[in-house]
Design an enzyme around this catalytic site. Sequence first.
Site, PDB file in Angstrom:
ATOM      1  N   ILE A  92       0.636  -1.182   0.005  1.00 39.61           N
ATOM      2  CA  ILE A  92       0.062  -0.003   0.191  1.00 39.61           C
ATOM      3  C   ILE A  92       0.878   1.150   0.062  1.00 39.61           C
ATOM      4  O   ILE A  92       0.514   2.117  -0.487  1.00 39.61           O
ATOM      5  CB  ILE A  92      -0.895  -0.190   1.216  1.00 39.61           C
ATOM      6  CG1 ILE A  92      -2.066   0.919   1.090  1.00 39.61           C
ATOM      7  CG2 ILE A  92      -0.293   0.210   2.506  1.00 39.61           C
ATOM      8  CD1 ILE A  92      -2.729   1.164  -0.283  1.00 39.61           C
ATOM      9  N   GLY A 310      -5.609  -6.927   0.675  1.00 35.80           N
ATOM     10  CA  GLY A 310      -6.028  -6.125   1.622  1.00 35.80           C
ATOM     11  C   GLY A 310      -5.022  -4.902   1.758  1.00 35.80           C
ATOM     12  O   GLY A 310      -4.844  -4.310   0.748  1.00 35.80           O
ATOM     13  N   GLU A 311      -5.062  -4.290   2.794  1.00 41.35           N
ATOM     14  CA  GLU A 311      -4.230  -2.921   3.034  1.00 41.35           C
ATOM     15  C   GLU A 311      -4.839  -1.778   2.248  1.00 41.35           C
ATOM     16  O   GLU A 311      -4.316  -0.848   2.274  1.00 41.35           O
ATOM     17  CB  GLU A 311      -2.782  -3.042   2.585  1.00 41.35           C
ATOM     18  CG  GLU A 311      -1.828  -4.277   3.130  1.00 41.35           C
ATOM     19  CD  GLU A 311      -0.577  -4.384   2.742  1.00 41.35           C
ATOM     20  OE1 GLU A 311      -0.191  -3.439   1.910  1.00 41.35           O
ATOM     21  OE2 GLU A 311      -0.100  -5.423   3.270  1.00 41.35           O
ATOM     22  N   GLY A 312      -6.009  -2.023   1.427  1.00 44.48           N
ATOM     23  CA  GLY A 312      -6.201  -0.712   0.546  1.00 44.48           C
ATOM     24  C   GLY A 312      -5.634  -0.918  -0.856  1.00 44.48           C
ATOM     25  O   GLY A 312      -5.785   0.210  -1.650  1.00 44.48           O
TER      26      GLY A 312
END
Length: 345
Positions: A92, A310-312
């Site tokens: 990210i 995930g993590e954006g």
Amino acid sequence: MQITISAPDRTLAADLQHRIDRKTKPVGALGRLEALALQLGLVQQTLRPEIRQPHIMVFAGDHGAARAGISAYPQDVTWQMVENFLAGGAAINVFSRQMGLGLTVIDAGVNHEFGQRAGLIGAKVGNGTENYLEQPAMSAEQRDAALSRGRELAHALAANGCNVVGFGEMGIGNTAAASLLTHCLTGTDLATVTGRGTGLDDAGLARKRELLGQALARGGRPTDPLQALAEYGGFEIAMMAGAMLGAAEKGMVLLIDGFIVTSALLVAQAIAPEILGYCVFAHRSQEAGHAAQLKHFGADPLVSLDLRLGEGTGAALAFPLLQAAANFLNEMASFDSAGVSDKSA
């Protein structure tokens, strides 16, 4: 927490659509970007939408049930990955730098003390949730505190000029919490929405499903979003749901990432249904339960890249498409301005 969110006013829709259609292209030729430009104009209530100080918020928290073996990774990876975020070394970080996105990490409830650090907001509700195999993950007071804090964080971003916010998360065990929330709030079969998370093998997946079945035997299947959140959620999921509500209150565009982020949206949307008008679904996750969530919302994400990190990361990667939608609406010539004949001439 009293939330008031109104759907974007559609008074400008016809004028926006006319502006889109009069660009130097066949009607509809820019496909999904045209619908995205229309949504952006309606959210911002202008014929000339702009993206200001776009930001990614990554919420981190630990889950008590992780110690029971529902993840392939030990719980310590949560705080270790937060350190990686703060050092600028995670995916990210790379994508946020590439896309020109601001990035803030929020300690919503990690079982670790970080101290004051640049790029980190300490908003800890507790040192991880309780083990929902044995008791509710959080108290009503903790849940409400997480929701309120998330709302405040989004309001602060808006006050600093941000009008587009993407959401990310980190928390070992949070795909299991997301599976339980998705089961409760969409009614989809638990096995269908329970996947491999961080990489469980077949035996690990079977154990995960068995443990989540035990959790449901204890806590039931609450359909009320606040009750489901308290029973099975994580502090990072609760705080993220609050931030989503706060962002929509301020008329921001919400970039929705994958499975865990969308589980927070399930909670937020059940509290305030009109939030969906502000949401852009970034990508289609490879995680099993994401398809059920997207079906529940009737959502068609912008990209499908087989992501499951995930993590954006999906929100960051989809952001340039939102920027492109704003740019063509503002910078592309019209038939009239360019002196180009269209088919009706």
